[in-house]
Design a protein around this motif. Structure first.
Motif, PDB file in Angstrom:
ATOM      1  N   UNK A  27      44.876  56.426  79.121  1.00 22.48           N
ATOM      2  CA  UNK A  27      45.726  56.141  77.960  1.00 22.48           C
ATOM      3  C   UNK A  27      45.657  54.686  77.537  1.00 22.48           C
ATOM      4  N   UNK A  28      45.348  53.827  78.498  1.00 23.27           N
ATOM      5  CA  UNK A  28      45.367  52.399  78.204  1.00 23.27           C
ATOM      6  C   UNK A  28      44.224  51.946  77.321  1.00 23.27           C
ATOM      7  N   UNK A  29      43.186  52.772  77.200  1.00 18.62           N
ATOM      8  CA  UNK A  29      42.059  52.364  76.366  1.00 18.62           C
ATOM      9  C   UNK A  29      42.314  52.807  74.931  1.00 18.62           C
ATOM     10  N   UNK A  30      42.073  51.891  73.997  1.00 24.63           N
ATOM     11  CA  UNK A  30      42.378  52.178  72.594  1.00 24.63           C
ATOM     12  C   UNK A  30      41.666  53.432  72.064  1.00 24.63           C
ATOM     13  N   UNK A  31      40.362  53.652  72.338  1.00 21.51           N
ATOM     14  CA  UNK A  31      39.717  54.823  71.722  1.00 21.51           C
ATOM     15  C   UNK A  31      40.395  56.138  72.108  1.00 21.51           C
ATOM     16  N   UNK A  32      40.746  56.294  73.372  1.00 21.99           N
ATOM     17  CA  UNK A  32      41.378  57.543  73.802  1.00 21.99           C
ATOM     18  C   UNK A  32      42.830  57.584  73.322  1.00 21.99           C
ATOM     19  N   UNK A  33      43.491  56.435  73.352  1.00 24.63           N
ATOM     20  CA  UNK A  33      44.891  56.413  72.949  1.00 24.63           C
ATOM     21  C   UNK A  33      45.069  56.817  71.486  1.00 24.63           C
ATOM     22  N   UNK A  34      44.046  56.540  70.666  1.00 21.46           N
ATOM     23  CA  UNK A  34      44.176  56.895  69.246  1.00 21.46           C
ATOM     24  C   UNK A  34      44.295  58.412  69.102  1.00 21.46           C
ATOM     25  N   UNK A  35      43.712  59.151  70.021  1.00 21.44           N
ATOM     26  CA  UNK A  35      43.935  60.600  70.014  1.00 21.44           C
ATOM     27  C   UNK A  35      45.227  60.975  70.746  1.00 21.44           C
ATOM     28  N   UNK A  36      45.453  60.380  71.911  1.00 19.00           N
ATOM     29  CA  UNK A  36      46.512  60.843  72.806  1.00 19.00           C
ATOM     30  C   UNK A  36      47.899  60.297  72.477  1.00 19.00           C
ATOM     31  N   UNK A  37      47.971  59.194  71.749  1.00 15.16           N
ATOM     32  CA  UNK A  37      49.255  58.543  71.526  1.00 15.16           C
ATOM     33  C   UNK A  37      50.274  59.510  70.933  1.00 15.16           C
ATOM     34  N   UNK A  38      51.519  59.403  71.440  1.00 17.17           N
ATOM     35  CA  UNK A  38      52.618  60.239  70.941  1.00 17.17           C
ATOM     36  C   UNK A  38      52.355  61.737  71.074  1.00 17.17           C
ATOM     37  N   UNK A  39      51.596  62.117  72.098  1.00 20.25           N
ATOM     38  CA  UNK A  39      51.407  63.542  72.378  1.00 20.25           C
ATOM     39  C   UNK A  39      52.036  63.878  73.735  1.00 20.25           C
ATOM     40  N   UNK A  40      51.950  65.143  74.095  1.00 21.06           N
ATOM     41  CA  UNK A  40      52.458  65.544  75.404  1.00 21.06           C
ATOM     42  C   UNK A  40      51.653  64.964  76.556  1.00 21.06           C
ATOM     43  N   UNK A  41      50.436  64.494  76.274  1.00 22.51           N
ATOM     44  CA  UNK A  41      49.675  63.820  77.321  1.00 22.51           C
ATOM     45  C   UNK A  41      50.439  62.580  77.795  1.00 22.51           C
ATOM     46  N   UNK A  42      51.043  61.874  76.844  1.00 27.27           N
ATOM     47  CA  UNK A  42      51.842  60.700  77.194  1.00 27.27           C
ATOM     48  C   UNK A  42      53.080  61.131  77.985  1.00 27.27           C
ATOM     49  N   UNK A  43      53.698  62.221  77.543  1.00 27.05           N
ATOM     50  CA  UNK A  43      54.881  62.728  78.257  1.00 27.05           C
ATOM     51  C   UNK A  43      54.499  63.072  79.693  1.00 27.05           C
ATOM     52  N   UNK A  44      53.343  63.724  79.855  1.00 24.46           N
ATOM     53  CA  UNK A  44      52.878  64.074  81.199  1.00 24.46           C
ATOM     54  C   UNK A  44      52.669  62.811  82.020  1.00 24.46           C
ATOM     55  N   UNK A  45      51.984  61.842  81.419  1.00 27.17           N
ATOM     56  CA  UNK A  45      51.682  60.598  82.141  1.00 27.17           C
ATOM     57  C   UNK A  45      52.951  59.921  82.642  1.00 27.17           C
ATOM     58  N   UNK A  46      53.903  59.692  81.731  1.00 26.64           N
ATOM     59  CA  UNK A  46      55.031  58.866  82.196  1.00 26.64           C
ATOM     60  C   UNK A  46      55.986  59.647  83.084  1.00 26.64           C
ATOM     61  N   UNK A  47      55.939  60.992  83.023  1.00 31.51           N
ATOM     62  CA  UNK A  47      56.760  61.709  83.989  1.00 31.51           C
ATOM     63  C   UNK A  47      56.120  61.712  85.372  1.00 31.51           C
ATOM     64  N   UNK A  48      54.783  61.684  85.437  1.00 32.82           N
ATOM     65  CA  UNK A  48      54.163  61.525  86.754  1.00 32.82           C
ATOM     66  C   UNK A  48      54.523  60.180  87.362  1.00 32.82           C
ATOM     67  N   UNK A  49      54.598  59.155  86.505  1.00 33.24           N
ATOM     68  CA  UNK A  49      54.913  57.830  87.030  1.00 33.24           C
ATOM     69  C   UNK A  49      56.412  57.704  87.305  1.00 33.24           C
TER      70      UNK A  49
END
Lengths: 552, 297
Positions: free
Chosen positions: A377-399
């Motif tokens: 998620x930290x890389x801009x190219x991937x984040x442009x797709x993933x930002x504000x999606x459930x992938x982010x929700x998954x990430x921060x709940x794992x953390x």
């Protein structure tokens, strides 16, 4: 020799003064200055809010069982998601990890009788109940609905009264956090027992040092942002109103300058808990003490320079996207150092599978998942797709769940005997662990797929193609909700009627275990003297016994 | 005979982890179909990171579980473990190797981002609004006429943020986000609720918002850009596959944020031209320049 090192204050007898010998139950509801009592106030207060925030999540997951918004009103859904995030951060993880464990443990671990500023400490806690009441009360006005990020202009035009209460609540919580941080830093600098040099200070204290510095540097910036927001809503200013010359991007900078470090505020103390729990239950010295201290400080420093990775798809010029991609990725290095150090600590140990240790090992694995998805998620190219999606929700709940909440549970199982003088029930603890592990992975793992495939976060209604995966997540959330029951039963029953704990049931070496369980008011009759390092397990002559050691 | 099993064991684990990681990294497990020039770039980069992540996860989690089992307390053993407090070279390895990995990934991400057009944002791409469709000389250009006259000066679009391009785009569309809809304005004077674009042509979206922040996202394009009130943003891409894909709002914008969805239709050039012509006729039968949509901005 030991006697000669004792400071004069060490001769004070706690019982000899005007204090009572132990606190009564009603003392827990008063403005009391004892750091241990304040720590428990923080923990119990925050756990209540954890339950409230958790119930909100259950309602949201119930709504998401079907694609349409058919259970609750979508505006109420937004109020729930806003307050779920806010409560879990400002009402649970931060007060429990920093306020709860920090207050209870830091003075005990460094051999102090209390915090440096006991009244300030009590004040910091008592700012939280009004903050909590404001949040709960805001539901009578519709609840703040602009997300825990509260980006303007949405936050300026939605539920004004509730949004103002939300701002005031966070400002109160932030003030509490600033007061606490000053207290921790001064306490650790000035009040370590004289026989404790910096490099013998327990790692939890080092983690609290990094946390406090970070909170002190970043929290005021959030307060600035929220005060400006409050003025825009109520007093006609236009800092963030685009049609009146305001700038909405500035708010995002102010917000994330605090709120990214807030992630580290929520995980650094947990890292500290890990560094205490793992050596004790693995019967091993911590592997790489200095590396762990150093990595906490590096995380604290780099953590101040990564905030824009939350803004890759908003108002961010290209050079910023690249700068913050690289700074974000670098955070993985010190975090990795910690993970590897704890793993190496397990090597050659004699691991006791207590509930505390199970949660610690569970955390290790869950956090690796969250850390790795964080790198993508930290890389801009991937984040442009993933930002504000459930992938982010998954990430921060794992953390935050796999990391912070697992760590808080590990800490509670580990220090409950010290706090209450009673052991928690181990079989119930193991049931709790297994349910939590299954529930967390069932809830959060499929969310990676949801986000990648195209489901945005913060939606009450979604495309029917995502129905199946959402139903798996919802079932996971129900298991997670259910997993709290064995824990609650365990805590309530054990606190009242559990097996009595000795002064040092885990045979641990840090100073909090050299006094009674629970410790007397002012902690020791006579201050302890450090005769060994905090993690000298297996080193000759340091075999700790289960009884409270006599004062050498 | 004592050393051999250990090295074979290590080798086997190494090969297994590598194979699983390689397999996982080449599956494109979760992404929707690729429908833009940028999509394969993003997927390739993600899959590379996913491959590394799978390998690291297997190694780290495997080690943790192996240690957890191997070094469990044996019945009756109340002693302590090995008093090992650190190992400099080991610690140096696990600091330096991840550092090299993330720095390589960071530099590579700059490369990918450049290929995606990330460094051309605000570089003038956004100013092509008024000269954007030279490939269709038969189309009248009402917006341009209005602006050039200076009679009704439409504010020039100046993208500050986004993904852009320095070359002139083939198609330019102004996208406006509002609670809870997307409006697409074409220089030809067409206003639509869905986005229509030709395949294999570079498309420039000039993105605005009227009320709150929205975010324009097409998962199949792997592209997303916030629509920010008070700041113009842009998105440049080339769709590579004829079809229709969801346009999703990705930034919380109010109660019905989840319902703020529309479609993007990627047409062949002929279909696109026909769509343009039909809609131009339907919306402006007299082709009067007075109704030029851009004059209202």
């Amino acid at each position: 020799m030991a006697q000669a090192q004792l400071p004069v204050s060490g001769e004070f007898s706690a019982a000899g003064g005007h204090h009572p010998t132990a606190w009564k139950w009603y003392d827990y509801f008063t403005f009391n200055v004892d750091h241990k009592l304040i720590g428990i106030q923080y923990l119990v207060f925050s756990f209540v809010f954890y339950l409230v925030g958790g119930l909100m999540a259950v309602v949201m997951r119930t709504e998401l069982y079907t694609p349409d918004a058919d259970v609750i009103d979508p505006n109420l859904y937004n109020a729930l998601l806003t307050n779920h995030g806010t409560i879990m951060i400002f009402g649970w993880v931060v007060p429990a990890a920093i306020g709860g464990f920090g207050n209870f443990l830091v003075p005990l671990m460094i051999g102090a009788r209390d915090m440096a500023f006991p009244r300030l400490n009590a004040l910091a806690f008592w700012l939280l109940p009004p903050a909590g009441l404001l949040l709960v009360g805001s539901f009578f006005f519709g609840g703040a609905q602009a997300g825990w990020t509260s980006y303007p202009p949405l936050s300026l035009i939605t539920a004004n009264t509730a949004q103002s209460m939300w701002c005031l609540s966070i400002i109160l919580a932030g003030t509490s956090s600033i007061l606490g941080s000053v207290n921790f830093i001064v306490t650790m600098v000035k009040m370590r027992v004289p026989s404790m040099p910096w490099d013998k200070m327990p790692l939890f204290c080092w983690a609290m040092m990094a946390t406090s510095i970070l909170a002190l540097l970043s929290t005021p910036v959030l307060a600035i942002g929220l005060i400006l927001l409050l003025f825009d809503i109520n007093f006609g200013t236009s800092f963030f109103k685009p049609d009146a010359g305001g700038n909405v991007i500035i708010y995002q900078h102010l917000f994330w300058f605090y709120s990214h470090p807030a992630v580290y505020l929520m995980i650094l103390p947990i890292f500290g808990i890990m560094s205490e729990v793992i050596p004790v239950h693995a019967r091993k010295p911590i592997f790489g003490y200095k590396a762990i201290v150093g990595s906490s400080m590096v995380i604290c420093f780099i953590g101040l320079f990564v905030w824009v990775h939350h803004m890759f798809t908003s108002g961010t010029p290209p050079w910023m996207r690249m700068f913050f991609t690289i700074s974000t990725l670098i955070v993985a290095v010190p975090t990795g150092v910690k993970i590897f150090s704890w793993t190496a600590t397990l090597w050659g140990g004699k691991i006791r599978y207590t509930s505390a240790m199970l949660f610690a090992i569970g955390l290790l694995i869950m956090f690796v998942v969250g850390g790795l998805s964080g790198v993508t998620l930290g890389t801009a190219p991937v984040d442009i797709h993933m930002h504000d999606t459930y992938y982010v929700v998954a990430h921060f709940h794992y953390v935050l769940f796999g990391g912070s909440v697992f760590g808080l549970y590990a800490g509670i199982y580990h220090w409950f005997p010290k706090m209450t003088g009673r052991m928690l029930n181990e079989p119930l603890g193991k049931v709790h662990f297994i349910l939590t592990l299954i529930g967390a992975n069932l809830t959060f793992l499929p969310m990676h797929v949801l986000g990648t495939q195209g489901m945005p976060r913060r939606v009450a209604m979604y495309d029917p193609q995502f129905t199946q995966i959402n139903q798996i997540c919802t079932i996971g959330a129900f298991i997670l909700a259910f997993s709290v029951i064995p824990f609650l039963v365990n805590v309530i029953w054990s606190w009242g009627w559990g097996e009595k704990a000795s002064g040092n049931p885990w045979r641990a070496l840090t100073l909090e275990w050299t006094t009674d369980s629970p410790p007397m008011i002012e902690n020791w009759h006579r201050l302890p003297v450090l005769t060994h390092g905090p993690y000298d397990y297996g080193l000759a002559g340091h075999a700790p016994s289960e009884t409270t050691p006599s004062h050498v | 005979m004592k050393q051999l099993p250990a090295s074979i064991w290590t080798l086997t684990v190494g090969i297994l982890v590598t194979l699983i990681a390689l397999w996982a990294g080449n599956q494109n497990l979760f992404f929707p179909e690729q429908a833009s020039v940028q999509a394969p770039l993003v997927d390739h980069f993600f899959n590379l990171m996913f491959m590394i992540a799978v390998a690291l996860f297997l190694l780290v989690a495997g080690t943790i579980i192996f240690f957890a089992v191997q070094y469990r307390q044996r019945p009756g053993d109340e002693g302590d473990g090995v008093p090992l407090e650190g190992d400099f070279s080991l610690e140096a390895y696990w600091t330096l190797i991840p550092a090299v990995i993330v720095i390589v990934l960071g530099v590579y991400s700059v490369q990918v981002f450049t290929e995606m057009g990330g460094f051309a944002a605000g570089g003038g791409g956004g100013n092509h609004l008024l000269m954007s469709h030279g490939h269709q000389p038969h189309q009248p250009m009402p917006a341009q006429l209005v602006s050039d006259d200076g009679a009704e000066p439409a504010p020039a679009f100046k993208a500050e943020y986004g993904l852009g391009g320095s070359e002139r785009p083939d198609v330019t569309v102004t996208v406006t986000g509002m609670q809870y809809a997307w409006i697409f304005n074409y220089p030809e004077g067409i206003t639509a609720g869905e986005l229509h674009i030709p395949v294999n042509k570079s498309v420039q979206l000039n993105i605005k918002a009227t009320d709150v922040i929205h975010s324009f996202w097409v998962p199949q394009f792997r592209l997303k850009q916030d629509a920010i009130p008070g700041h113009d943003t842009e998105l440049r891409f080339t769709a590579t596959k004829v079809g229709d894909y969801p346009v999703v709002c990705a930034e919380l914008c109010g109660g019905y944020h989840g319902a703020m969805r529309t479609r993007v239709y990627v047409h062949t050039q002929e279909e696109y031209d026909r769509w343009l012509a039909e809609n131009q006729f339907a919306q402006h039968p007299d082709l009067s320049k007075a109704v030029a949509v851009h004059a209202t901005e």
